[in-house]
Design an enzyme around this catalytic site. Structure first.
Site, short mmCIF file in Angstrom:
data_model
loop_
_atom_site.label_atom_id
_atom_site.label_comp_id
_atom_site.label_asym_id
_atom_site.label_seq_id
_atom_site.Cartn_x
_atom_site.Cartn_y
_atom_site.Cartn_z
CE LYS A 84 -3.89 1.82 2.70
NZ LYS A 84 -4.72 1.61 3.56
CB SER A 87 -8.28 3.23 2.64
OG SER A 87 -7.54 2.83 3.50
CB SER A 129 -8.42 0.48 5.12
OG SER A 129 -9.49 1.50 5.81
#
Length: 503
Positions: free
Chosen positions: A80, A155, A179
């Protein structure tokens, strides 16, 4: 010849160690898959071909020299884009950090590399992890591999989509309010949020420091267990004051029977507004799978869980406001040109560098921390946090894990949810776990009968009992693999299976 996306992380590591194929072949296969699939998925903000090939070559050289290889030898991994990795940018999907080059490597990333993983690049996300759909990324949206007109969740949407599309075998995301687990559910992959403190947060750009936790995505429970071993196996990280020693092997009891063990369900959670019948049916199927394997199901109560979202959206914006104050256009980040004063430069840099959701949450945090408001909202939110944490402690006196949905519905279409408060409700089943700091995991159940899109179950467990969560997750996976009626789903979204990545 097989496609590399048909192989699990365990099979890849075993094959590289045995010499069945090389880490370099795997890296090239992953890069080929990226070339073929990225135009449709857009899971990445940056690919790192040079780093990947260099890491793969180093793995192959170690094998040629007779050295012991790591447990993730040759496994393609995405990170990420809030995780630092030298040789890449760390943008947090924000214009504020669009050109920021990582000056060091996050502990979680380094531990994956030390285990032999091959870094394929940085995955897209909601800006600074503020969102549940990856629509707030400043650069581009990420598409759900099962239906590219739908969101992948957020996210950590890029991390989930990269695994679901078969571009990589594993990925890392961060989970502040769901997330990891929510995008894992929407993309049909396994996603784990470990107990707070189990995985170091050093080198991960902070959103909510008392809530954030790093965790892995994979297509199989065993792969997630392998990643967990890499993430925690070196013990406590001295660079993270919240980091704890977790001296367990997450593979050791993975296939243990669950006969006689106890699964809790929370009846009121199955009646909340917004939960679809399709998801309800899937959770009922997961319950049956566990009962068929000998588990006992009991009802437990979490009396304060209805207040979790309200408490979270006080605590999280306050911490976000504090953490993002450093991005002022002076030391690093976007800098507005042509300003006559420092105050003007700071104000305009933040106004133009941050997106709408990032500004919304910081403004909310500033208000909640202001004089006269702090006592009215922040203190009560922390009191609710204590109550929710105690509710979980009481519930786990009656059961080993709790079964509930990971998301209230399957993946929704882009633009379908425009009201921020409705978007926040996407994490209604995950936020309480971050507030309490316990572990949780999302497990694919196949495809929903109505939508034809992935549905998943969430398991939550007591703090630092993450190995037990994996045992129960593997039991559900066994039931799905056996064709339990849940609707067995493909390990890679069908539109992408077999496209590129040939070994």
């Amino acid at each position: 010849m097989a496609n590399f996306d048909e192989l699990s992380a365990a099979q890849i590591a075993a094959g590289v160690t045995a010499g069945d194929f090389s880490a370099t072949e795997l890296a090239k296969a992953s890069l080929d898959a990226l070339d073929q699939r990225e135009p449709q998925v857009q899971a990445f903000l940056q690919t790192s071909a040079d780093l990947a090939l260099a890491a793969a070559e180093a793995t192959d050289q170690k094998r040629a020299a007779g050295e012991e290889l790591g447990p993730l030898a040759g496994v393609p991994v995405a990170f990420k884009d809030n995780m630092h990795l030298v040789g890449t940018r760390t943008t947090c999907a924000s214009r504020m950090l669009e050109n920021y080059d990582s000056t060091f490597t996050a502990t979680c990333v380094q531990r994956m590399l030390d285990a032999g993983a091959t870094p394929m690049g940085k995955a897209n996300m909601d800006e600074f992890a503020f969102g549940s759909s990856t629509e707030s990324s400043a650069f581009h949206r990420t598409n759900n591999p099962w239906d590219t007109d739908r969101v992948p969740g957020g996210s950590s949407g890029g991390s989930a989509a990269a695994v679901a599309s078969g571009e990589v075998t594993l990925s890392l995301g961060s989970d502040t309010g769901g997330s990891i687990r929510q995008p894992a559910s929407l993309c049909g992959v396994v996603g784990m949020k470990p107990t707070y403190g189990a995985v170091s947060r050093y080198g991960v750009v902070a959103f909510g420091s008392s809530l954030d936790q790093v965790g892995p995505f994979g297509r199989r429970v065993e792969d997630v267990a392998l990643a967990m071993n890499a993430l925690v196996g070196s013990g406590r990280d001295p660079y993270d004051s919240t980091s704890q020693d977790c001296p367990v092997d997450f593979l050791e009891h993975l296939d243990d029977p669950i006969e006689g063990r106890i699964v809790g369900i929370v009846p009121q959670l199955m009646e909340v507004e917004g939960l679809t019948d399709e998801v309800k049916a899937a959770i009922a199927g997961a319950r049956k799978v566990l009962e068929d394997q000998g588990a006992k199901v009991v009802e437990v109560d979490l009396p304060n869980i209805a207040s979790a979202i309200a408490a979270y959206y006080v605590i999280a914006p306050c911490e976000a406001f504090s953490n993002l104050a450093r991005f002022d256009g002076v030391r690093y980040g976007y800098q507005e040109e042509g300003c006559s004063t420092l105050a003007e430069q700071t104000s305009l840099s933040r106004a133009h560098g941050f997106g709408e959701e990032a500004k919304r949450r910081q403004m909310l945090g500033a208000y909640l921390l202001s004089s006269g408001t702090y006592d009215k909202y922040y203190y009560p939110a922390q009191q609710v946090r204590t109550l929710i944490t105690q509710d979980y402690v009481n519930a786990y006196k009656q059961c080993d894990v709790i079964l509930m949905p990971a998301a209230p519905r399957t993946a929704f279409k882009f633009g379908e949810i425009s009201d921020p408060t409705q978007m926040y409700a996407s994490d209604m089943f995950t936020i309480s776990n971050n507030i309490a700091g316990n572990g949780g995991i999302s497990v694919p159940l196949g495809l929903g009968k109505d939508s034809g899109l992935p549905v998943s179950a969430q398991l939550q467990g007591p703090a630092f009992k993450d190995r037990s969560l994996l045992t129960f997750a593997r039991a559900i996976e066994r039931g799905v693999d056996a064709g339990s009626g849940l609707g067995k789903g493909a390990p890679v979204a069908p539109d992408f299976a077999g496209r590129g990545g040939e070994l």
